[in-house]
Design an enzyme around this catalytic site. Sequence first.
Site, PDB file in Angstrom:
ATOM      1  N   TYR A 300       0.855  -1.196   0.000  1.00  0.00           N
ATOM      2  CA  TYR A 300       0.000   0.000   0.000  1.00  0.00           C
ATOM      3  C   TYR A 300       0.886   1.240   0.000  1.00  0.00           C
ATOM      4  O   TYR A 300       1.730   1.414   0.884  1.00  0.00           O
ATOM      5  CB  TYR A 300      -0.887  -0.027   1.238  1.00  0.00           C
ATOM      6  CG  TYR A 300      -2.095   0.870   1.156  1.00  0.00           C
ATOM      7  CD1 TYR A 300      -3.289   0.390   0.636  1.00  0.00           C
ATOM      8  CD2 TYR A 300      -2.058   2.174   1.630  1.00  0.00           C
ATOM      9  CE1 TYR A 300      -4.422   1.199   0.577  1.00  0.00           C
ATOM     10  CE2 TYR A 300      -3.175   2.989   1.576  1.00  0.00           C
ATOM     11  CZ  TYR A 300      -4.352   2.492   1.044  1.00  0.00           C
ATOM     12  OH  TYR A 300      -5.473   3.290   0.994  1.00  0.00           O
ATOM     13  N   TYR A 350      -5.452   5.601  -7.217  1.00  0.00           N
ATOM     14  CA  TYR A 350      -5.775   5.431  -5.800  1.00  0.00           C
ATOM     15  C   TYR A 350      -7.205   4.925  -5.698  1.00  0.00           C
ATOM     16  O   TYR A 350      -8.147   5.705  -5.766  1.00  0.00           O
ATOM     17  CB  TYR A 350      -5.608   6.763  -5.075  1.00  0.00           C
ATOM     18  CG  TYR A 350      -6.013   6.748  -3.619  1.00  0.00           C
ATOM     19  CD1 TYR A 350      -5.252   6.078  -2.670  1.00  0.00           C
ATOM     20  CD2 TYR A 350      -7.153   7.419  -3.186  1.00  0.00           C
ATOM     21  CE1 TYR A 350      -5.614   6.069  -1.329  1.00  0.00           C
ATOM     22  CE2 TYR A 350      -7.524   7.423  -1.851  1.00  0.00           C
ATOM     23  CZ  TYR A 350      -6.750   6.753  -0.925  1.00  0.00           C
ATOM     24  OH  TYR A 350      -7.114   6.753   0.396  1.00  0.00           O
TER      25      TYR A 350
END
Lengths: 396, 139, 315
Positions: A300, A350
Amino acid sequence: MTRKETGELAQARAAVAGIGATEFSKKSGRSELRLAAEAVLAALDDAGLSPGDVDGMVTYSQDTNQEIAVARETGVGDLTFFSRVEYGGGAACATVAHAAMAVATGMARTVVCYRAFNERSGRRFGRPNAGLTGEPTSQGLEMSWHVPYGLMTPAAWVAMFARRYMHVHGATSEDFGRVAVAMRRHAATNPAAWFHGRPITLAEHQASRWIVEPLHLLDCCQESDGAVALVVTSAERARDLRRSPAVITAAAQGAGAGQMMMTSYYRDDMTGLPEMSVVGGRLWEMSGLSPRDIRTAILYDHFTPFVLAQLEELGFCGRGEAPDFVKDGGIELDGHLPVNPHGGQLGEAYIHGMNGIAEAVRQIRGTAANQLTGVANVLVTAGTGVPTSGLILSAG
Amino acid sequence: MRTLTAHEVTTGTALPPSSVELTPTMVISTALATMDFTPVHHDTALARAQGSKDIFLNILTTMGLVERYVTDWAGPAAVIGGINVRLGVPAYAGDRLSFEGTVVSDADGRFTVEVRGRVSLGDHATGTVTLTLPAGRAG
Amino acid sequence: MTREDRIHEELRELAAKQVALGEVRGVPAADPVNVPMIRHWLAAMGDANPVYLDQGLAPPAMAQVWTMQGLRTGARGRSPVDDMMTALDAGGYTGVVATNCEQTYHRYVRVGERLTAATRFTDLAGPKRTALGVGYFATWNITWYVEDDEPVAEMLFRVLKFRPAERPAERPAEPSPEPSRREPYPLRPATNQDTAFFWEGTKRGELRIQSCADCGELRHPPGPLCPRCRSADRTHTLATGTGTLYSYVVHHHPPVPGREAPFVVGVVELPEGVRIVGNVVDCPIEEVTIGMPLRVTYRSMDDRLVLPMWTPGEA
């Protein structure tokens, strides 16, 4: 704990059988519900299943599209399982974990996980929101020790850890920048990436303006509109479907002692992510694998410093060694551990971590834009700085 | 048009006065060029019905005219960094807007000019414009 | 409470709410920066400066022009200013006169760039007696961004919303000087039974740290139970007010309500053994370093909130 003792999940073996996504943009021009529905239908089509086959749904607590609304739009009928996962992007891998549990326990047979938002053209997470401290809930009170001082954006919360990491380990802004450069290099050859064909140099990273020191603009992931959905069913059934399955070898959630949302400044030395260590520990236990068995990791990457911390917490390198690991090319496509071959959230889009899980599935299928060779096991992580989750997906 | 250099300007330098005749065409064309279609800037009857003497300049034009006054003096290579204006009496059609200005600070090629724009009723706009000028040749 | 008091309270509450909204983005400009509009503007202004058309730049004073709604209706998102103006009208403050327009240009925008305006309501002050009548000064900030979030221009805009006097003034006189009344600070902490003692303390110039009445364990941030013995019997101790900087950030972007960037926020380690977050103030930013000694100071943010902050201290 041995693999045998870790319970039903690994033995029952669920798998990701389908992935679907909308385009990734800065302005979708469509409602979030429509994005969710499009991704879900695409994922079902990918799996070779129909909406009528779905009996479970999981999404993030933060998703604005209720399961029943997505079910109505897509033509999903009766649901026997629905669940939401808390803590922002920390929910990503946990949606798959919850789906796998539902499949393993018989709560549901086919579960769709989804995340859909107009995070760029609609409500942007990076915008200060004075309402964070509005109510004396446990989270409102937690925020109340930070927001009144103007410490109220994700970049600022992460920057506080980053500064301490630099101080303790002698890391520099360039060490963070190398992560961004690698992600943008990967994205440059991924046609689905927003930054396709647009790599950056370390000099450009250094020249980009300050957002919150020590973070430059190019340390921060982009903001995107889009949706991603995944179909989870039993591994056995997945083998009979259209695509080769990505078997869920291990799945875990993790919160650490003294955990807060993004502001765990009151525990340990502030240079690590203990909750990611909790996740990693469980993933290794459950799978019986070790870091050297992982061909590629989807880490991430909403902000570059936490990619370094994850490499350390997951055991891919020692404490404080991540800057050198990255500097030596460790996370490049031809490195020891290619990280985010799709370009991550810094390069591709994102979508709150959900697009990373889809990339892990593609790597296992052999259909990724930057396909690596011999991919047997992929590790995926979810949001950092928050209670989080992780997966190991495997071929088979 | 020639641009002044930082070398040629110093605190106390006065700008040559200049004025603009506020014809109805001027008031209306600038209002429209600044995308301001508020009726008090182009509809005389309506402006009068609302208690104004006539149509009057809109604020976006005031800012534009202040900018023009300073760049007319400083030349095309001057870079305007900001305009702070305190707004006073309205500038009605039929009046004349007269500018005067003085350089009030000078730091490394960055200058502040105090500007005053007057009409017959008094000060229409007073304030400061900051600008940078290219460095002059040494000596 | 009189009707006037009620109107005043409602306006103040709405103002606090609008301030708390922070920066609200509008929709992107209908057209990118373009030559025809620049040419038309230059001609109307009588501006002969050749630099704009020669170099494909917009005159900086055109910043606001690009995001004007023009004659299009419904093309603009609702800004935090709109509700405030509506409420002032409803309160009888129907007159309006602009008093200040302050624009800052970070750079000249280029032909082809598309601007988006973002509005932040920042202040409502009043009621004030002015030559035009009694009124409120409303202030807001607009920042214009190009794609990729780069701010290119900013504007502070202030208007006086007034109750027109019986006889319209012959000429609007200069509005009265800058109002000084304090408006509510937008970033308020939530408090409850577990935390109120801390904020009561800051108002009295005390840095209160929760301490367990049974085992003496200190804890910050506070909470209902002792982290060591789980006793709910709590008291507090007064910190000496010194500390060292454990980590810090310098906030630049995006704008934060009630704050002027850049500003420093730090994690401060107290000799008592707990950490606390606060602003580092009265210190040039480039001199802020991890490990620097600090001393607490107290800043009153509005009539109700005092925040502890940190200034450089003696080693």
